[in-house]
Design a protein around this motif. Structure first.
Motif, mmCIF file in Angstrom:
data_model
loop_
_atom_site.group_PDB
_atom_site.id
_atom_site.type_symbol
_atom_site.label_atom_id
_atom_site.label_comp_id
_atom_site.label_asym_id
_atom_site.label_seq_id
_atom_site.Cartn_x
_atom_site.Cartn_y
_atom_site.Cartn_z
ATOM 1 N N MET A 14 -0.312 3.999 -11.596
ATOM 2 C CA MET A 14 -0.984 3.462 -10.413
ATOM 3 C C MET A 14 -0.822 1.946 -10.368
ATOM 4 O O MET A 14 -1.429 1.223 -11.154
ATOM 5 N N PRO A 15 0.025 1.423 -9.472
ATOM 6 C CA PRO A 15 0.155 -0.034 -9.328
ATOM 7 C C PRO A 15 -1.145 -0.657 -8.810
ATOM 8 O O PRO A 15 -2.028 0.031 -8.289
ATOM 9 N N GLU A 16 -1.234 -1.979 -8.942
ATOM 10 C CA GLU A 16 -2.435 -2.698 -8.521
ATOM 11 C C GLU A 16 -2.041 -3.956 -7.742
ATOM 12 O O GLU A 16 -1.100 -4.659 -8.120
ATOM 13 N N SER A 48 2.087 6.546 -6.994
ATOM 14 C CA SER A 48 0.999 7.412 -7.455
ATOM 15 C C SER A 48 1.361 8.888 -7.381
ATOM 16 O O SER A 48 0.759 9.721 -8.063
ATOM 17 N N ASN A 89 2.036 1.710 -3.501
ATOM 18 C CA ASN A 89 0.980 2.337 -4.300
ATOM 19 C C ASN A 89 0.951 3.850 -4.095
ATOM 20 O O ASN A 89 0.847 4.626 -5.043
ATOM 21 N N GLN A 122 0.831 -1.201 0.000
ATOM 22 C CA GLN A 122 0.000 0.000 0.000
ATOM 23 C C GLN A 122 0.868 1.254 0.000
ATOM 24 O O GLN A 122 0.543 2.250 -0.657
#
Length: 359
Positions: free
Chosen positions: A339-341, A325, A321, A318
């Motif tokens: 934006m990673p997932e 971002s 992320n 997190q």
């Protein structure tokens, strides 16, 4: 793991409290034979920018010695002598008497995966650099990502292997302060499996050096749980640096950025898997040709910081992320973003701490 987890849960508070007089606690753990004389000298002589850095090293050393040593350390913290020096210890919940168990207890989501083997597991890095088809560019800067991954996962106690694919010429190497010849004996799985894929990609697939694609689901399902798999019930982490499409999240790429485009109980078969991808569906991910990719470099930095704090892998991702971002690919803020997932079926927390192999 019971007493290890108590220390891990209270690690941040212990850092604050014990840093007031780190030499005192270091002397006491030596007096109680929780560390060797050599370890005492090493811990006393290391250079750290602040007092907390010394306590981090001490706690990691104690946790690395196993649950029994952690129990003795917690006993030491409960003594009047130590509480006299560190009165704020009285506010912590360090009681470690395990309640009597009269019936099987169902596992809870707060219980971490056991990570007890040495090495703790295997980290396999698949680094695709050159491709047969000229439509897929050489992935300059990917070597930097592979080195960063090798360094951080070796630091976390995993055996790191890398497959550097150069136009179907496979070269399996092993990390030991750099990638060198594969060591013997053959690797064992351990308690954790991590697979890092560095390649071009497009929606839901990654490319091989022969330009053939393989669905990401097929990669993860290769390691699904079965009655014969040594990885059943163990965490399997997939970290994928590849584009998931050709679209940019608004804006124009700087000239020093390239895209990775082209594109007794039972355990459910798909359980215990986490997949972290550099970008969301249909979008490009970015790689600096000199410094490496946004995603992998942020991942390695956040692993170092988060694992030292005792954070679990999901919390660390997190942070990745959030970090990625906030990066900008253009001089005009907001025009080009990434934006990673994260997708996962983990049933427990995965906690990895720095691993010290010194005797």
């Amino acid at each position: 793991m019971f007493h290890i987890n108590i220390i891990r849960r209270n690690k941040t508070a212990l850092l604050d409290i014990l840093s007031v007089d780190r030499r005192r606690i270091l002397q006491k753990v030596q007096e109680h034979n929780l560390i060797t004389n050599r370890e005492y000298r090493n811990l006393n002589g290391i250079y750290k920018e602040d007092e907390e850095g010394h306590i981090v090293e001490l706690l990691d050393k104690i946790m690395g010695k196993g649950d029994e040593t952690c129990q003795h350390f917690l006993d030491l913290l409960e003594t009047d002598d130590i509480k006299g020096t560190y009165p704020e210890l009285k506010s912590l919940q360090l009681r470690h008497t395990s309640p009597a168990v009269t019936a099987p207890v169902q596992e809870t989501c707060d219980e971490p995966y056991p990570v007890n083997t040495i090495p703790r597991g295997i980290c396999l890095i698949l680094n695709n650099i050159n491709f047969e088809n000229n439509e897929l560019k050489k992935r300059r800067g990917s070597e930097k990502d592979a080195e960063s991954l090798g360094e951080v996962f070796s630091w976390l106690g995993l055996r790191v292997l890398i497959d550097i694919s150069e136009l179907q010429k496979l070269s399996l190497k092993e990390w030991s302060n750099g990638f060198g010849d594969l060591q013997k004996p053959p690797p064992k799985h351990g308690d954790v499996f991590i697979c890092c894929i560095l390649s071009h990609g497009k929606k839901e697939v990654v490319f091989g050096t022969d330009k053939k694609t393989i669905p990401i689901k097929d990669v993860t399902r290769t390691f699904k749980s079965s009655n014969n798999s040594p990885l059943t019930g163990k965490p399997k982490i997939f970290l994928i640096q590849a584009c998931q499409g050709n679209d940019y999240q608004r804006g124009v790429v700087e000239k020093d950025l390239e895209t990775d485009e082209g594109s007794v109980g039972s355990v459910p078969e798909e359980a215990d898997v986490l997949v972290a991808i550099a970008t969301v569906e249909n979008c490009a991910s970015f790689r600096n040709t000199a410094k490496g990719s946004w995603f992998i470099q942020s991942l390695c930095q956040q692993l170092r910081e988060g694992c030292s704090r005792g954070d679990d892998i999901h919390s660390i991702l997190q942070c990745v992320n959030s970090d990625v971002s906030q990066k900008e690919g253009s001089n005009l803020p907001g025009l080009i973003k990434q934006m990673p997932e994260i997708r996962y079926t983990l049933r427990k927390k995965l906690l990895l701490s720095p691993f010290n192999t010194e005797a």
